[in-house]
Design an enzyme around this catalytic site. Structure first.
Site, PDB file in Angstrom:
ATOM      1  N   ASN A 148       0.867  -1.170   0.000  1.00 32.82           N
ATOM      2  CA  ASN A 148       0.000   0.000   0.000  1.00 32.82           C
ATOM      3  C   ASN A 148       0.908   1.225   0.000  1.00 32.82           C
ATOM      4  O   ASN A 148       1.494   1.566   1.030  1.00 32.82           O
ATOM      5  CB  ASN A 148      -0.885  -0.046   1.257  1.00 32.82           C
ATOM      6  CG  ASN A 148      -1.862   1.116   1.322  1.00 32.82           C
ATOM      7  OD1 ASN A 148      -1.826   2.017   0.481  1.00 32.82           O
ATOM      8  ND2 ASN A 148      -2.717   1.107   2.326  1.00 32.82           N
ATOM      9  N   ARG A 174      -2.694  -2.135  -3.327  1.00 27.95           N
ATOM     10  CA  ARG A 174      -3.935  -1.408  -3.072  1.00 27.95           C
ATOM     11  C   ARG A 174      -3.937  -0.193  -3.996  1.00 27.95           C
ATOM     12  O   ARG A 174      -3.000   0.607  -3.983  1.00 27.95           O
ATOM     13  CB  ARG A 174      -3.969  -0.944  -1.621  1.00 27.95           C
ATOM     14  CG  ARG A 174      -5.158  -0.073  -1.349  1.00 27.95           C
ATOM     15  CD  ARG A 174      -5.181   0.407   0.074  1.00 27.95           C
ATOM     16  NE  ARG A 174      -6.411   1.109   0.332  1.00 27.95           N
ATOM     17  CZ  ARG A 174      -6.491   2.274   0.986  1.00 27.95           C
ATOM     18  NH1 ARG A 174      -5.408   2.831   1.469  1.00 27.95           N
ATOM     19  NH2 ARG A 174      -7.652   2.838   1.177  1.00 27.95           N
ATOM     20  N   LEU A 187     -15.763   2.271  10.611  1.00 29.01           N
ATOM     21  CA  LEU A 187     -15.487   3.509  11.347  1.00 29.01           C
ATOM     22  C   LEU A 187     -14.014   3.565  11.727  1.00 29.01           C
ATOM     23  O   LEU A 187     -13.608   3.040  12.770  1.00 29.01           O
ATOM     24  CB  LEU A 187     -16.345   3.569  12.623  1.00 29.01           C
ATOM     25  CG  LEU A 187     -17.859   3.407  12.459  1.00 29.01           C
ATOM     26  CD1 LEU A 187     -18.549   3.347  13.820  1.00 29.01           C
ATOM     27  CD2 LEU A 187     -18.436   4.554  11.630  1.00 29.01           C
ATOM     28  N   ASP A 210      -8.972  11.725  17.586  1.00 31.71           N
ATOM     29  CA  ASP A 210      -8.916  10.359  18.098  1.00 31.71           C
ATOM     30  C   ASP A 210     -10.108  10.126  19.034  1.00 31.71           C
ATOM     31  O   ASP A 210     -10.268  10.819  20.039  1.00 31.71           O
ATOM     32  CB  ASP A 210      -7.598  10.126  18.832  1.00 31.71           C
ATOM     33  CG  ASP A 210      -7.362   8.652  19.074  1.00 31.71           C
ATOM     34  OD1 ASP A 210      -8.301   7.966  19.538  1.00 31.71           O
ATOM     35  OD2 ASP A 210      -6.250   8.173  18.793  1.00 31.71           O
ATOM     36  N   LEU A 211     -10.926   9.148  18.654  1.00 33.37           N
ATOM     37  CA  LEU A 211     -12.147   8.858  19.404  1.00 33.37           C
ATOM     38  C   LEU A 211     -11.873   8.516  20.869  1.00 33.37           C
ATOM     39  O   LEU A 211     -12.685   8.768  21.747  1.00 33.37           O
ATOM     40  CB  LEU A 211     -12.889   7.702  18.726  1.00 33.37           C
ATOM     41  CG  LEU A 211     -14.301   7.969  18.211  1.00 33.37           C
ATOM     42  CD1 LEU A 211     -15.262   8.305  19.332  1.00 33.37           C
ATOM     43  CD2 LEU A 211     -14.292   9.092  17.187  1.00 33.37           C
ATOM     44  N   GLU A 224      -7.797  -5.609   5.584  1.00 30.97           N
ATOM     45  CA  GLU A 224      -7.744  -5.279   4.157  1.00 30.97           C
ATOM     46  C   GLU A 224      -6.558  -5.955   3.476  1.00 30.97           C
ATOM     47  O   GLU A 224      -6.654  -6.370   2.314  1.00 30.97           O
ATOM     48  CB  GLU A 224      -7.666  -3.755   3.977  1.00 30.97           C
ATOM     49  CG  GLU A 224      -8.975  -3.085   4.376  1.00 30.97           C
ATOM     50  CD  GLU A 224      -8.890  -1.578   4.481  1.00 30.97           C
ATOM     51  OE1 GLU A 224      -8.534  -1.087   5.566  1.00 30.97           O
ATOM     52  OE2 GLU A 224      -9.181  -0.897   3.491  1.00 30.97           O
ATOM     53  N   ASN A 263     -13.497  -1.110  18.411  1.00 33.94           N
ATOM     54  CA  ASN A 263     -13.034  -0.866  19.783  1.00 33.94           C
ATOM     55  C   ASN A 263     -13.939  -0.020  20.668  1.00 33.94           C
ATOM     56  O   ASN A 263     -13.786  -0.049  21.883  1.00 33.94           O
ATOM     57  CB  ASN A 263     -11.655  -0.189  19.745  1.00 33.94           C
ATOM     58  CG  ASN A 263     -10.614  -1.109  19.140  1.00 33.94           C
ATOM     59  OD1 ASN A 263     -10.380  -2.199  19.636  1.00 33.94           O
ATOM     60  ND2 ASN A 263     -10.008  -0.675  18.047  1.00 33.94           N
ATOM     61  N   GLY A 286     -11.029   0.830  13.314  1.00 32.80           N
ATOM     62  CA  GLY A 286     -10.552   1.281  14.634  1.00 32.80           C
ATOM     63  C   GLY A 286     -11.642   1.612  15.638  1.00 32.80           C
ATOM     64  O   GLY A 286     -11.662   1.079  16.749  1.00 32.80           O
ATOM     65  N   LYS A 296       3.423   0.712   3.006  1.00 28.40           N
ATOM     66  CA  LYS A 296       2.978  -0.211   4.050  1.00 28.40           C
ATOM     67  C   LYS A 296       2.927  -1.592   3.401  1.00 28.40           C
ATOM     68  O   LYS A 296       2.454  -1.707   2.271  1.00 28.40           O
ATOM     69  CB  LYS A 296       1.577   0.226   4.482  1.00 28.40           C
ATOM     70  CG  LYS A 296       1.141  -0.274   5.828  1.00 28.40           C
ATOM     71  CD  LYS A 296      -0.189   0.400   6.175  1.00 28.40           C
ATOM     72  CE  LYS A 296      -0.940  -0.441   7.173  1.00 28.40           C
ATOM     73  NZ  LYS A 296      -2.343  -0.080   7.252  1.00 28.40           N
ATOM     74  N   HIS A 337     -13.300   2.232   0.607  1.00 28.02           N
ATOM     75  CA  HIS A 337     -13.233   1.185   1.647  1.00 28.02           C
ATOM     76  C   HIS A 337     -13.823  -0.132   1.152  1.00 28.02           C
ATOM     77  O   HIS A 337     -14.253  -0.960   1.954  1.00 28.02           O
ATOM     78  CB  HIS A 337     -14.008   1.589   2.937  1.00 28.02           C
ATOM     79  CG  HIS A 337     -13.490   2.806   3.611  1.00 28.02           C
ATOM     80  ND1 HIS A 337     -14.321   3.766   4.149  1.00 28.02           N
ATOM     81  CD2 HIS A 337     -12.233   3.224   3.849  1.00 28.02           C
ATOM     82  CE1 HIS A 337     -13.582   4.733   4.678  1.00 28.02           C
ATOM     83  NE2 HIS A 337     -12.307   4.424   4.512  1.00 28.02           N
TER      84      HIS A 337
HETATM   85  P1  AMP Z   1      -8.335   2.983  11.568  1.00 32.15           P
HETATM   86  O1  AMP Z   1      -8.383   4.073  10.537  1.00 32.15           O
HETATM   87  O2  AMP Z   1      -9.242   1.849  11.282  1.00 32.15           O
HETATM   88  O3  AMP Z   1      -6.928   2.558  11.908  1.00 32.15           O
HETATM   89  O4  AMP Z   1      -8.904   3.644  12.915  1.00 32.15           O
HETATM   90  C1  AMP Z   1      -8.164   4.602  13.622  1.00 32.15           C
HETATM   91  C2  AMP Z   1      -9.043   5.265  14.667  1.00 32.15           C
HETATM   92  O5  AMP Z   1      -9.635   4.273  15.526  1.00 32.15           O
HETATM   93  C3  AMP Z   1      -8.253   6.152  15.622  1.00 32.15           C
HETATM   94  O6  AMP Z   1      -8.129   7.458  15.137  1.00 32.15           O
HETATM   95  C4  AMP Z   1      -9.093   6.142  16.865  1.00 32.15           C
HETATM   96  O7  AMP Z   1      -9.967   7.243  16.839  1.00 32.15           O
HETATM   97  C5  AMP Z   1      -9.944   4.891  16.760  1.00 32.15           C
HETATM   98  N1  AMP Z   1      -9.713   3.962  17.875  1.00 32.15           N
HETATM   99  C6  AMP Z   1      -8.751   3.047  18.014  1.00 32.15           C
HETATM  100  N2  AMP Z   1      -8.884   2.391  19.187  1.00 32.15           N
HETATM  101  C7  AMP Z   1      -9.971   2.909  19.801  1.00 32.15           C
HETATM  102  C8  AMP Z   1     -10.643   2.672  21.041  1.00 32.15           C
HETATM  103  N3  AMP Z   1     -10.210   1.752  21.904  1.00 32.15           N
HETATM  104  N4  AMP Z   1     -11.738   3.408  21.320  1.00 32.15           N
HETATM  105  C9  AMP Z   1     -12.179   4.348  20.463  1.00 32.15           C
HETATM  106  N5  AMP Z   1     -11.600   4.606  19.296  1.00 32.15           N
HETATM  107  C10 AMP Z   1     -10.510   3.909  18.961  1.00 32.15           C
END
Ligand code: AMP
Length: 402
Positions: free
Chosen positions: A7, A94, A212, A285-286, A386, A337, A333, A14, A183
């Protein structure tokens, strides 16, 4: 068959090396900050008893140098698993945008590269580096069949009434302006996993896939095929994302330009990089946002309400589009989670047959069903993969061809 999944981004490569068809990961890594003053390589060898990690900071001149370093690591006596780069028989790339040309995974030829290049206007940040990765891999992994797996391909089954925008026809016919969606590799992977969990052929499954991550999208999947999706011509509309706005009134753009004097480039940057959860809370960041909400931060609470309400609206819309639905799938992510986001997104949908079991939702790790008693739909949490999906598709293609 040693299969390398690649990727390539504008300053990064990556990768994961798989043994196919088993799908075992032999090595993975990230080469980043290519072309910058200081580059970084993180490589992990999984083969053998213990994972072995290599980290290095040094300038990486360009993508070709990065790809050569990657070959060096794969064949390194300590960190590698191959005797020579020629052991890589298959490389799966990718590629973000396949436009209307690529509805499926494709063996890369000169004509395919030309088409990927011509599609750069639709994905200026992604297709050019994806193509660079292909060209470099051809030079370094000379024995490998090079295969392209497109993020848009899964959504090529959208019916025309779902993919067309209500703007003058010439913009579609002459300029290709339509919904493409993204996606796709992730939505396809989790849909297949869901079919296995439901114990039904994918072609008989009706699913709503909710990806998400930093970027986010949903797919309405009817009889195993994507019939609608929330991203569009570009990865900007739909759900609220880490830094992207998702759906807004398009006239906001004119307002920002005409009344606030913002130039178009700044608006583009604002909507892609400074909006979404970052715009609402200052964080993308969630985890941080959920922690702040828990501490009573009103902005964080409101942002979560906006984020999950948008998901809820799309669930309703896709239930109307699909008809009877077997399962919702949460992935990536945040979806994998955040029990909080999952619960907020589906609470209040009991009248649609969606009932979450709060304890199961809190406890789930990896794959699981978090639906509660009386739920007509299953609510699945499925970690996406992926890279494995790219390796599987590339492998299936060359074996069908051979
Ligand atoms: P991804 O693009 O699939 O790698 O997702 C990345 C995003 O997942 C990060 O920016 C976080 O906001 C979110 N994330 C990862 N771990 C957690 C968690 N334990 N609780 C809430 N959000 C999470």
């Amino acid at each position: 068959m040693k299969t390398l999944v690649i990727n390539t981004g504008s300053s990064s490569i990556k990768y994961q090396l798989f043994a196919m068809p088993a799908g075992t990961v032999l090595c993975s890594g990230l080469i980043e900050r290519i072309g910058e003053e200081q580059g970084h390589i993180r490589h992990i060898r999984f083969a053998g008893r213990e994972a072995l990690e290599y980290n290095n900071q040094a300038p990486i001149l360009n993508h070709q140098a990065g790809m050569q370093q990657l070959a060096g690591l794969l064949t390194d006596a300590e960190f590698g698993v191959l005797a020579g780069a020629s052991e890589v028989e298959l490389a799966g790339h990718r590629v973000v945008h396949g436009g209307e040309h690529f509805a499926r995974t494709t063996i890369i030829t000169g004509a395919v590269k030309k088409t990927i290049e011509n599609l750069a206007s639709l994905a200026p940040l992604h297709n050019p580096p994806n193509l660079t990765g292909i060209r470099m891999a051809e030079k370094v992994f000379t024995r490998a069949t090079q295969v392209a797996v497109f993020d848009t391909a899964f959504h090529q089954t959208l019916p025309e009434h779902a993919y067309r925008y209500a703007i003058a026809n010439k913009f579609y016919h002459e300029h290709g302006i339509r919904v493409y969606g993204f996606h796709g590799t992730s939505h396809r992977y989790v849909a297949k996993e869901a079919a296995a969990l439901l114990n039904k052929p994918l072609a008989e499954c009706n699913l709503i896939s909710i990806h998400l991550g930093n970027g986010a999208s949903m797919a309405a999947i009817k009889n195993g095929q994507s019939i609608d999706t929330s991203l569009g011509l570009t990865p900007l509309p739909g759900l609220v994302m880490g830094t992207r706005s998702g759906d807004i009134d398009p006239a906001i753009i004119f307002y920002l330009h005409e009344h606030l004097g913002l130039p178009v480039n700044e608006i583009k940057n604002l909507l892609n990089k400074e909006s979404g959860m970052k715009g609402l809370t200052g964080h993308n960041d969630l985890r941080q946002i959920a922690a702040n909400a828990d501490q009573g931060d009103k902005e964080a609470q409101l942002a979560l309400a906006i984020y999950t309400y948008r998901i809820k609206k799309y669930i309703g819309a896709y239930m109307a589009a699909i008809g009877p639905v077997d399962a919702l799938i949460f992935t990536a992510g945040v979806g994998e989670n955040s029990a909080l986001v999952r619960e907020m997104a589906v609470t209040g949908l009991e009248h649609l047959g969606i009932v979450v079991d709060k304890k199961r939702n809190q406890a789930v790790t990896g794959q699981g069903d978090i639906a509660g008693r009386g739920s007509a739909l299953r609510i699945l949490v499925i970690p996406t993969n992926e890279e494995l999906e790219i390796a599987r598709q590339a492998y299936a293609l060359v074996n069908a061809a051979g």
